[in-house]
Design a protein around this motif. Structure first.
Motif, PDB file in Angstrom:
ATOM      1  N   GLN A 179      -8.490  14.520  -2.217  1.00 41.77           N
ATOM      2  CA  GLN A 179      -8.985  13.172  -1.938  1.00 41.77           C
ATOM      3  C   GLN A 179      -9.615  12.551  -3.174  1.00 41.77           C
ATOM      4  OE1 GLN A 179      -8.574  11.394   0.858  1.00 41.77           O
ATOM      5  NE2 GLN A 179      -7.393  13.076   1.734  1.00 41.77           N
ATOM      6  N   SER A 180      -9.225  13.000  -4.360  1.00 45.19           N
ATOM      7  CA  SER A 180      -9.756  12.416  -5.587  1.00 45.19           C
ATOM      8  C   SER A 180      -9.159  11.032  -5.807  1.00 45.19           C
ATOM      9  CB  SER A 180      -9.428  13.305  -6.798  1.00 45.19           C
ATOM     10  OG  SER A 180      -8.021  13.372  -6.999  1.00 45.19           O
ATOM     11  N   ALA A 181      -9.746  10.287  -6.751  1.00 49.09           N
ATOM     12  CA  ALA A 181      -9.246   8.939  -7.033  1.00 49.09           C
ATOM     13  C   ALA A 181      -7.795   8.977  -7.504  1.00 49.09           C
ATOM     14  CB  ALA A 181     -10.133   8.267  -8.087  1.00 49.09           C
ATOM     15  N   GLU A 182      -7.441  10.019  -8.267  1.00 47.60           N
ATOM     16  CA  GLU A 182      -6.068  10.133  -8.764  1.00 47.60           C
ATOM     17  C   GLU A 182      -5.089  10.390  -7.630  1.00 47.60           C
ATOM     18  OE1 GLU A 182      -8.669  11.594  -9.997  1.00 47.60           O
ATOM     19  OE2 GLU A 182      -8.875  10.628 -11.949  1.00 47.60           O
ATOM     20  N   MET A 183      -5.472  11.230  -6.663  1.00 42.96           N
ATOM     21  CA  MET A 183      -4.582  11.509  -5.535  1.00 42.96           C
ATOM     22  C   MET A 183      -4.425  10.291  -4.637  1.00 42.96           C
ATOM     23  SD  MET A 183      -3.271  14.420  -5.878  1.00 42.96           S
ATOM     24  CE  MET A 183      -2.467  14.362  -4.276  1.00 42.96           C
ATOM     25  N   ILE A 184      -5.498   9.529  -4.454  1.00 43.66           N
ATOM     26  CA  ILE A 184      -5.406   8.296  -3.672  1.00 43.66           C
ATOM     27  C   ILE A 184      -4.458   7.320  -4.362  1.00 43.66           C
ATOM     28  CG2 ILE A 184      -6.680   6.320  -2.792  1.00 43.66           C
ATOM     29  CD1 ILE A 184      -7.217   8.922  -1.310  1.00 43.66           C
ATOM     30  N   ARG A 185      -4.541   7.247  -5.692  1.00 42.95           N
ATOM     31  CA  ARG A 185      -3.655   6.352  -6.446  1.00 42.95           C
ATOM     32  C   ARG A 185      -2.201   6.779  -6.285  1.00 42.95           C
ATOM     33  NH1 ARG A 185      -1.675   6.723 -11.514  1.00 42.95           N
ATOM     34  NH2 ARG A 185      -3.018   8.511 -11.954  1.00 42.95           N
ATOM     35  N   VAL A 186      -1.939   8.088  -6.314  1.00 43.67           N
ATOM     36  CA  VAL A 186      -0.573   8.583  -6.129  1.00 43.67           C
ATOM     37  C   VAL A 186      -0.055   8.213  -4.745  1.00 43.67           C
ATOM     38  CG1 VAL A 186       0.822  10.675  -5.904  1.00 43.67           C
ATOM     39  CG2 VAL A 186      -0.785  10.447  -7.804  1.00 43.67           C
ATOM     40  N   ARG A 187      -0.882   8.377  -3.712  1.00 41.20           N
ATOM     41  CA  ARG A 187      -0.452   8.052  -2.352  1.00 41.20           C
ATOM     42  C   ARG A 187      -0.133   6.572  -2.215  1.00 41.20           C
ATOM     43  NH1 ARG A 187      -4.892  11.747  -0.994  1.00 41.20           N
ATOM     44  NH2 ARG A 187      -4.016  13.689  -0.198  1.00 41.20           N
ATOM     45  N   ARG A 188      -0.934   5.735  -2.836  1.00 40.05           N
ATOM     46  CA  ARG A 188      -0.672   4.294  -2.757  1.00 40.05           C
ATOM     47  C   ARG A 188       0.606   3.917  -3.494  1.00 40.05           C
ATOM     48  NH1 ARG A 188      -6.975   2.426  -3.574  1.00 40.05           N
ATOM     49  NH2 ARG A 188      -7.521   2.358  -1.354  1.00 40.05           N
ATOM     50  N   GLN A 189       0.885   4.591  -4.603  1.00 43.93           N
ATOM     51  CA  GLN A 189       2.137   4.337  -5.311  1.00 43.93           C
ATOM     52  C   GLN A 189       3.332   4.785  -4.478  1.00 43.93           C
ATOM     53  OE1 GLN A 189       1.508   6.356  -9.058  1.00 43.93           O
ATOM     54  NE2 GLN A 189       0.694   4.527 -10.046  1.00 43.93           N
ATOM     55  N   ILE A 190       3.170   5.872  -3.738  1.00 39.92           N
ATOM     56  CA  ILE A 190       4.245   6.319  -2.851  1.00 39.92           C
ATOM     57  C   ILE A 190       4.544   5.267  -1.796  1.00 39.92           C
ATOM     58  CG2 ILE A 190       4.810   7.999  -1.051  1.00 39.92           C
ATOM     59  CD1 ILE A 190       3.337  10.103  -2.707  1.00 39.92           C
ATOM     60  N   ILE A 191       3.489   4.688  -1.223  1.00 47.54           N
ATOM     61  CA  ILE A 191       3.673   3.646  -0.210  1.00 47.54           C
ATOM     62  C   ILE A 191       4.387   2.441  -0.805  1.00 47.54           C
ATOM     63  CG2 ILE A 191       2.443   2.023   1.285  1.00 47.54           C
ATOM     64  CD1 ILE A 191       0.302   4.159   1.677  1.00 47.54           C
ATOM     65  N   ARG A 192       4.094   2.117  -2.058  1.00 49.49           N
ATOM     66  CA  ARG A 192       4.702   0.949  -2.707  1.00 49.49           C
ATOM     67  C   ARG A 192       6.196   1.118  -2.910  1.00 49.49           C
ATOM     68  NH1 ARG A 192       1.535  -0.518  -8.009  1.00 49.49           N
ATOM     69  NH2 ARG A 192       3.251  -2.022  -8.082  1.00 49.49           N
ATOM     70  N   VAL A 193       6.653   2.331  -3.214  1.00 48.06           N
ATOM     71  CA  VAL A 193       8.063   2.531  -3.555  1.00 48.06           C
ATOM     72  C   VAL A 193       8.866   3.127  -2.404  1.00 48.06           C
ATOM     73  CG1 VAL A 193       7.425   2.858  -5.958  1.00 48.06           C
ATOM     74  CG2 VAL A 193       7.725   4.856  -4.499  1.00 48.06           C
ATOM     75  N   ALA A 194       8.214   3.516  -1.315  1.00 49.06           N
ATOM     76  CA  ALA A 194       8.905   4.242  -0.248  1.00 49.06           C
ATOM     77  C   ALA A 194      10.039   3.436   0.368  1.00 49.06           C
ATOM     78  CB  ALA A 194       7.911   4.661   0.831  1.00 49.06           C
ATOM     79  N   ASP A 195       9.900   2.129   0.472  1.00 46.37           N
ATOM     80  CA  ASP A 195      10.916   1.304   1.121  1.00 46.37           C
ATOM     81  C   ASP A 195      11.957   0.750   0.158  1.00 46.37           C
ATOM     82  OD1 ASP A 195       9.884   1.658   3.652  1.00 46.37           O
ATOM     83  OD2 ASP A 195       8.496  -0.020   3.470  1.00 46.37           O
ATOM     84  N   LEU A 196      11.889   1.112  -1.124  1.00 50.82           N
ATOM     85  CA  LEU A 196      12.877   0.639  -2.079  1.00 50.82           C
ATOM     86  C   LEU A 196      14.202   1.379  -1.874  1.00 50.82           C
ATOM     87  CD1 LEU A 196      10.757   0.466  -5.368  1.00 50.82           C
ATOM     88  CD2 LEU A 196      11.323  -1.391  -3.806  1.00 50.82           C
ATOM     89  N   THR A 197      15.290   0.679  -2.133  1.00 52.51           N
ATOM     90  CA  THR A 197      16.607   1.312  -2.038  1.00 52.51           C
ATOM     91  C   THR A 197      17.088   1.822  -3.388  1.00 52.51           C
ATOM     92  OG1 THR A 197      17.652  -0.860  -2.346  1.00 52.51           O
ATOM     93  CG2 THR A 197      17.259  -0.125  -0.077  1.00 52.51           C
ATOM     94  N   SER A 198      16.402   1.457  -4.454  1.00 49.66           N
ATOM     95  CA  SER A 198      16.781   1.909  -5.786  1.00 49.66           C
ATOM     96  C   SER A 198      16.221   3.298  -6.049  1.00 49.66           C
ATOM     97  CB  SER A 198      16.254   0.929  -6.843  1.00 49.66           C
ATOM     98  OG  SER A 198      14.855   0.788  -6.726  1.00 49.66           O
ATOM     99  N   PRO A 199      16.810   4.049  -6.998  1.00 48.28           N
ATOM    100  CA  PRO A 199      16.304   5.391  -7.322  1.00 48.28           C
ATOM    101  C   PRO A 199      14.878   5.331  -7.874  1.00 48.28           C
ATOM    102  CG  PRO A 199      18.523   5.075  -8.196  1.00 48.28           C
ATOM    103  CD  PRO A 199      18.056   3.727  -7.732  1.00 48.28           C
ATOM    104  N   VAL A 200      14.108   6.389  -7.637  1.00 56.89           N
ATOM    105  CA  VAL A 200      12.730   6.496  -8.115  1.00 56.89           C
ATOM    106  C   VAL A 200      12.651   7.694  -9.060  1.00 56.89           C
ATOM    107  CG1 VAL A 200      10.318   6.836  -7.476  1.00 56.89           C
ATOM    108  CG2 VAL A 200      11.827   5.520  -5.982  1.00 56.89           C
TER     109      VAL A 200
END
Length: 252
Positions: A179-200
Protein backbone atom coordinates in the motif's frame (compact mmCIF):
# COMPACT_ATOMS: atom_id res chain seq x y z
CA UNK A 1 -0.72 26.31 -33.21
CA UNK A 2 2.83 27.59 -32.96
CA UNK A 3 5.16 26.19 -35.58
CA UNK A 4 8.67 25.11 -34.61
CA UNK A 5 10.84 25.30 -37.73
CA UNK A 6 14.38 25.09 -36.36
CA UNK A 7 16.61 25.61 -33.35
CA UNK A 8 17.67 29.01 -32.05
CA UNK A 9 14.20 30.49 -32.22
CA UNK A 10 12.48 32.97 -29.95
CA UNK A 11 8.82 33.88 -29.44
CA UNK A 12 7.59 37.18 -30.79
CA UNK A 13 4.54 39.12 -29.71
CA UNK A 14 2.36 37.58 -32.40
CA UNK A 15 3.24 34.03 -31.32
CA UNK A 16 5.79 33.30 -34.03
CA UNK A 17 9.30 32.04 -33.30
CA UNK A 18 12.44 34.13 -33.64
CA UNK A 19 16.14 33.58 -33.18
CA UNK A 20 17.39 33.17 -29.58
CA UNK A 21 15.74 30.14 -28.00
CA UNK A 22 17.61 26.83 -27.73
CA UNK A 23 14.85 24.44 -28.79
CA UNK A 24 11.15 23.75 -28.82
CA UNK A 25 11.63 21.69 -25.63
CA UNK A 26 12.87 24.82 -23.83
CA UNK A 27 9.93 26.75 -25.25
CA UNK A 28 7.47 24.27 -23.77
CA UNK A 29 9.25 24.22 -20.40
CA UNK A 30 9.19 28.00 -20.07
CA UNK A 31 5.64 28.48 -21.37
CA UNK A 32 3.89 25.61 -19.56
CA UNK A 33 2.82 25.84 -15.92
CA UNK A 34 1.31 23.06 -13.85
CA UNK A 35 -2.21 23.54 -12.56
CA UNK A 36 -2.07 23.12 -8.76
CA UNK A 37 -5.64 21.81 -8.74
CA UNK A 38 -4.71 19.04 -11.15
CA UNK A 39 -1.66 18.21 -9.01
CA UNK A 40 -3.81 18.01 -5.89
CA UNK A 41 -6.35 15.79 -7.60
CA UNK A 42 -3.64 13.53 -8.98
CA UNK A 43 -1.87 12.93 -5.67
CA UNK A 44 -5.01 12.91 -3.51
CA UNK A 45 -5.58 14.15 0.03
CA UNK A 46 -3.24 12.68 2.63
CA UNK A 47 -5.19 11.90 5.78
CA UNK A 48 -4.10 10.54 9.19
CA UNK A 49 -4.78 6.84 9.53
CA UNK A 50 -4.41 3.94 11.96
CA UNK A 51 -3.12 0.64 10.53
CA UNK A 52 -2.99 -2.64 12.46
CA UNK A 53 0.61 -3.88 12.59
CA UNK A 54 -0.05 -6.72 15.02
CA UNK A 55 -3.22 -8.37 16.27
CA UNK A 56 -3.98 -11.61 18.10
CA UNK A 57 -5.74 -12.57 14.88
CA UNK A 58 -2.92 -12.35 12.28
CA UNK A 59 -5.44 -12.15 9.42
CA UNK A 60 -6.35 -8.67 10.63
CA UNK A 61 -2.87 -7.23 10.11
CA UNK A 62 -3.06 -4.39 7.58
CA UNK A 63 -6.62 -3.29 8.34
CA UNK A 64 -7.06 0.48 8.51
CA UNK A 65 -9.21 3.25 9.89
CA UNK A 66 -8.96 6.94 9.00
CA UNK A 67 -8.53 9.15 12.05
CA UNK A 68 -10.47 11.93 10.31
CA UNK A 69 -12.64 11.55 7.21
CA UNK A 70 -12.70 15.33 6.69
CA UNK A 71 -11.72 18.58 8.40
CA UNK A 72 -13.72 19.34 11.53
CA UNK A 73 -14.53 15.72 12.42
CA UNK A 74 -14.90 14.94 16.15
CA UNK A 75 -12.10 13.05 17.95
CA UNK A 76 -11.76 9.37 17.04
CA UNK A 77 -12.41 7.00 19.94
CA UNK A 78 -10.44 3.74 19.86
CA UNK A 79 -11.49 1.00 22.28
CA UNK A 80 -12.39 -2.66 22.33
CA UNK A 81 -15.74 -2.02 20.64
CA UNK A 82 -14.98 0.88 18.29
CA UNK A 83 -14.18 2.04 15.64
CA UNK A 84 -14.49 -0.43 12.78
CA UNK A 85 -11.30 -1.26 10.86
CA UNK A 86 -11.25 -2.59 7.31
CA UNK A 87 -8.66 -4.05 4.94
CA UNK A 88 -7.61 -1.71 2.08
CA UNK A 89 -8.76 -4.28 -0.51
CA UNK A 90 -12.22 -4.48 1.07
CA UNK A 91 -13.97 -7.00 3.27
CA UNK A 92 -15.92 -6.85 6.53
CA UNK A 93 -15.70 -3.91 8.91
CA UNK A 94 -15.02 -4.88 12.51
CA UNK A 95 -13.71 -3.35 15.76
CA UNK A 96 -10.43 -4.35 17.36
CA UNK A 97 -12.35 -6.67 19.70
CA UNK A 98 -9.30 -7.45 21.82
CA UNK A 99 -10.26 -8.45 25.40
CA UNK A 100 -7.13 -6.77 26.79
CA UNK A 101 -8.36 -3.34 25.63
CA UNK A 102 -10.60 -1.26 27.85
CA UNK A 103 -14.11 -0.37 26.77
CA UNK A 104 -13.24 3.23 27.64
CA UNK A 105 -11.65 4.79 24.62
CA UNK A 106 -8.37 6.36 23.58
CA UNK A 107 -9.04 9.61 21.73
CA UNK A 108 -7.26 10.96 18.65
CA UNK A 109 -7.83 14.62 17.74
CA UNK A 110 -6.57 16.40 14.60
CA UNK A 111 -5.22 19.94 15.06
CA UNK A 112 -5.39 22.85 12.65
CA UNK A 113 -1.75 22.42 11.60
CA UNK A 114 -2.02 18.66 11.04
CA UNK A 115 -0.74 17.61 14.46
CA UNK A 116 -2.44 14.71 16.26
CA UNK A 117 -3.28 14.77 19.97
CA UNK A 118 -3.51 11.42 21.75
CA UNK A 119 -5.61 11.46 24.95
CA UNK A 120 -5.39 8.43 27.25
CA UNK A 121 -6.74 10.14 30.38
CA UNK A 122 -10.12 8.39 30.16
CA UNK A 123 -8.99 4.80 29.68
CA UNK A 124 -7.20 2.13 31.70
CA UNK A 125 -5.46 0.77 28.60
CA UNK A 126 -1.71 1.26 28.81
CA UNK A 127 -0.42 2.97 25.65
CA UNK A 128 3.18 3.32 24.47
CA UNK A 129 4.20 5.60 21.61
CA UNK A 130 7.52 4.75 19.98
CA UNK A 131 8.51 2.67 23.05
CA UNK A 132 7.58 5.41 25.57
CA UNK A 133 4.54 5.17 27.81
CA UNK A 134 1.98 7.94 27.28
CA UNK A 135 0.86 9.81 30.38
CA UNK A 136 -2.48 11.61 30.02
CA UNK A 137 -1.89 13.40 26.71
CA UNK A 138 0.73 13.72 24.00
CA UNK A 139 0.83 15.72 20.75
CA UNK A 140 2.50 14.38 17.61
CA UNK A 141 3.68 16.95 15.09
CA UNK A 142 2.75 16.73 11.43
CA UNK A 143 6.29 15.59 10.62
CA UNK A 144 6.13 12.85 13.27
CA UNK A 145 2.87 11.55 11.81
CA UNK A 146 4.32 11.67 8.29
CA UNK A 147 7.24 9.52 9.50
CA UNK A 148 4.89 7.18 11.39
CA UNK A 149 4.24 6.64 15.11
CA UNK A 150 4.15 3.06 16.45
CA UNK A 151 1.54 2.61 19.19
CA UNK A 152 1.53 -0.38 21.56
CA UNK A 153 -1.85 -0.92 23.22
CA UNK A 154 -2.15 -3.06 26.37
CA UNK A 155 1.18 -4.75 25.53
CA UNK A 156 -0.55 -6.95 22.94
CA UNK A 157 -1.80 -4.89 20.00
CA UNK A 158 0.28 -2.65 17.72
CA UNK A 159 -1.07 0.20 15.58
CA UNK A 160 0.73 2.57 13.23
CA UNK A 161 -0.34 6.21 13.16
CA UNK A 162 0.63 7.62 9.76
CA UNK A 163 -0.73 9.40 6.70
CA UNK A 164 -2.18 7.76 3.63
CA UNK A 165 -3.70 8.90 0.38
CA UNK A 166 -7.38 8.89 1.34
CA UNK A 167 -8.49 8.30 -2.25
CA UNK A 168 -6.19 5.26 -2.45
CA UNK A 169 -8.45 3.32 -0.06
CA UNK A 170 -10.94 2.91 -2.92
CA UNK A 171 -8.33 1.56 -5.36
CA UNK A 172 -8.61 -2.25 -5.69
CA UNK A 173 -5.50 -4.28 -4.89
CA UNK A 174 -5.64 -6.28 -8.19
CA UNK A 175 -3.62 -9.06 -6.61
CA UNK A 176 -0.65 -6.75 -5.97
CA UNK A 177 0.69 -6.68 -2.41
CA UNK A 178 1.59 -3.36 -0.78
CA UNK A 179 0.00 0.00 0.00
CA UNK A 180 2.95 2.34 -0.56
CA UNK A 181 2.62 5.45 -2.71
CA UNK A 182 4.49 3.69 -5.53
CA UNK A 183 2.14 0.69 -5.48
CA UNK A 184 -0.91 2.95 -5.48
CA UNK A 185 0.55 4.76 -8.50
CA UNK A 186 1.07 1.44 -10.30
CA UNK A 187 -2.53 0.39 -9.63
CA UNK A 188 -3.86 3.67 -10.96
CA UNK A 189 -1.76 3.32 -14.11
CA UNK A 190 -3.19 -0.17 -14.58
CA UNK A 191 -6.71 1.25 -14.40
CA UNK A 192 -5.79 3.90 -16.99
CA UNK A 193 -4.54 1.41 -19.59
CA UNK A 194 -6.76 -1.60 -18.82
CA UNK A 195 -9.45 -0.67 -21.37
CA UNK A 196 -7.04 0.18 -24.20
CA UNK A 197 -7.02 -2.08 -27.24
CA UNK A 198 -3.43 -1.23 -28.15
CA UNK A 199 -0.46 -3.24 -26.80
CA UNK A 200 0.99 -2.20 -23.42
CA UNK A 201 4.75 -2.33 -22.85
CA UNK A 202 5.96 -3.13 -19.33
CA UNK A 203 9.59 -2.43 -18.53
CA UNK A 204 11.61 -3.46 -15.50
CA UNK A 205 14.33 -5.73 -14.20
CA UNK A 206 13.82 -9.44 -13.62
CA UNK A 207 11.79 -10.18 -10.51
CA UNK A 208 10.04 -6.79 -10.28
CA UNK A 209 6.59 -8.25 -11.01
CA UNK A 210 5.97 -7.44 -14.69
CA UNK A 211 3.92 -10.61 -15.13
CA UNK A 212 1.78 -9.70 -12.11
CA UNK A 213 1.06 -6.30 -13.61
CA UNK A 214 0.26 -7.89 -16.98
CA UNK A 215 -2.18 -10.24 -15.25
CA UNK A 216 -3.80 -7.30 -13.44
CA UNK A 217 -4.25 -5.42 -16.74
CA UNK A 218 -5.80 -8.53 -18.28
CA UNK A 219 -8.25 -9.08 -15.41
CA UNK A 220 -9.20 -5.40 -15.04
CA UNK A 221 -10.05 -4.55 -18.66
CA UNK A 222 -12.03 -6.00 -21.54
CA UNK A 223 -9.25 -8.51 -22.23
CA UNK A 224 -10.52 -10.74 -19.42
CA UNK A 225 -13.00 -12.39 -21.83
CA UNK A 226 -10.12 -13.64 -23.99
CA UNK A 227 -7.36 -16.20 -23.30
CA UNK A 228 -4.29 -15.06 -21.38
CA UNK A 229 -0.95 -16.66 -22.27
CA UNK A 230 2.29 -15.91 -20.45
CA UNK A 231 5.46 -16.67 -22.43
CA UNK A 232 9.02 -16.46 -21.10
CA UNK A 233 10.90 -15.47 -24.25
CA UNK A 234 14.24 -15.86 -22.49
CA UNK A 235 13.63 -19.61 -22.25
CA UNK A 236 12.96 -20.07 -26.01
CA UNK A 237 15.93 -20.44 -28.39
CA UNK A 238 16.02 -17.88 -31.17
CA UNK A 239 15.79 -20.55 -33.87
CA UNK A 240 12.59 -21.97 -32.36
CA UNK A 241 10.84 -18.74 -31.34
CA UNK A 242 8.72 -18.41 -34.49
CA UNK A 243 7.64 -22.06 -34.37
CA UNK A 244 6.83 -21.90 -30.66
CA UNK A 245 4.71 -18.77 -31.02
CA UNK A 246 2.99 -19.37 -34.38
CA UNK A 247 3.33 -23.09 -34.97
CA UNK A 248 5.08 -24.99 -37.71
CA UNK A 249 3.97 -26.99 -40.74
CA UNK A 250 5.62 -30.38 -41.24
CA UNK A 251 8.09 -30.26 -44.09
CA UNK A 252 7.91 -26.48 -44.52
Amino acid sequence: MTEFKAKNKDESKDGSIKEGSDSWQEYLQTHTQADPRQSSARHGRRAPCLTILWHTNPYRIGERKLVAESDGDPPLCVSRAEPEFRAPKGGPKRPLADPHLSRKGIYFSVGADGEIELDVSRTSTVVEANCREVDQRIVFSQQAVDEGVVLLLANCLVLLLHRVDASALSVPDMGLIGQSAEMIRVRRQIIRVADLTSPVLLRGESGTGKELVATAIYKTGARQTKPFLSVNMGAIPLTLAAAELFGAARGA
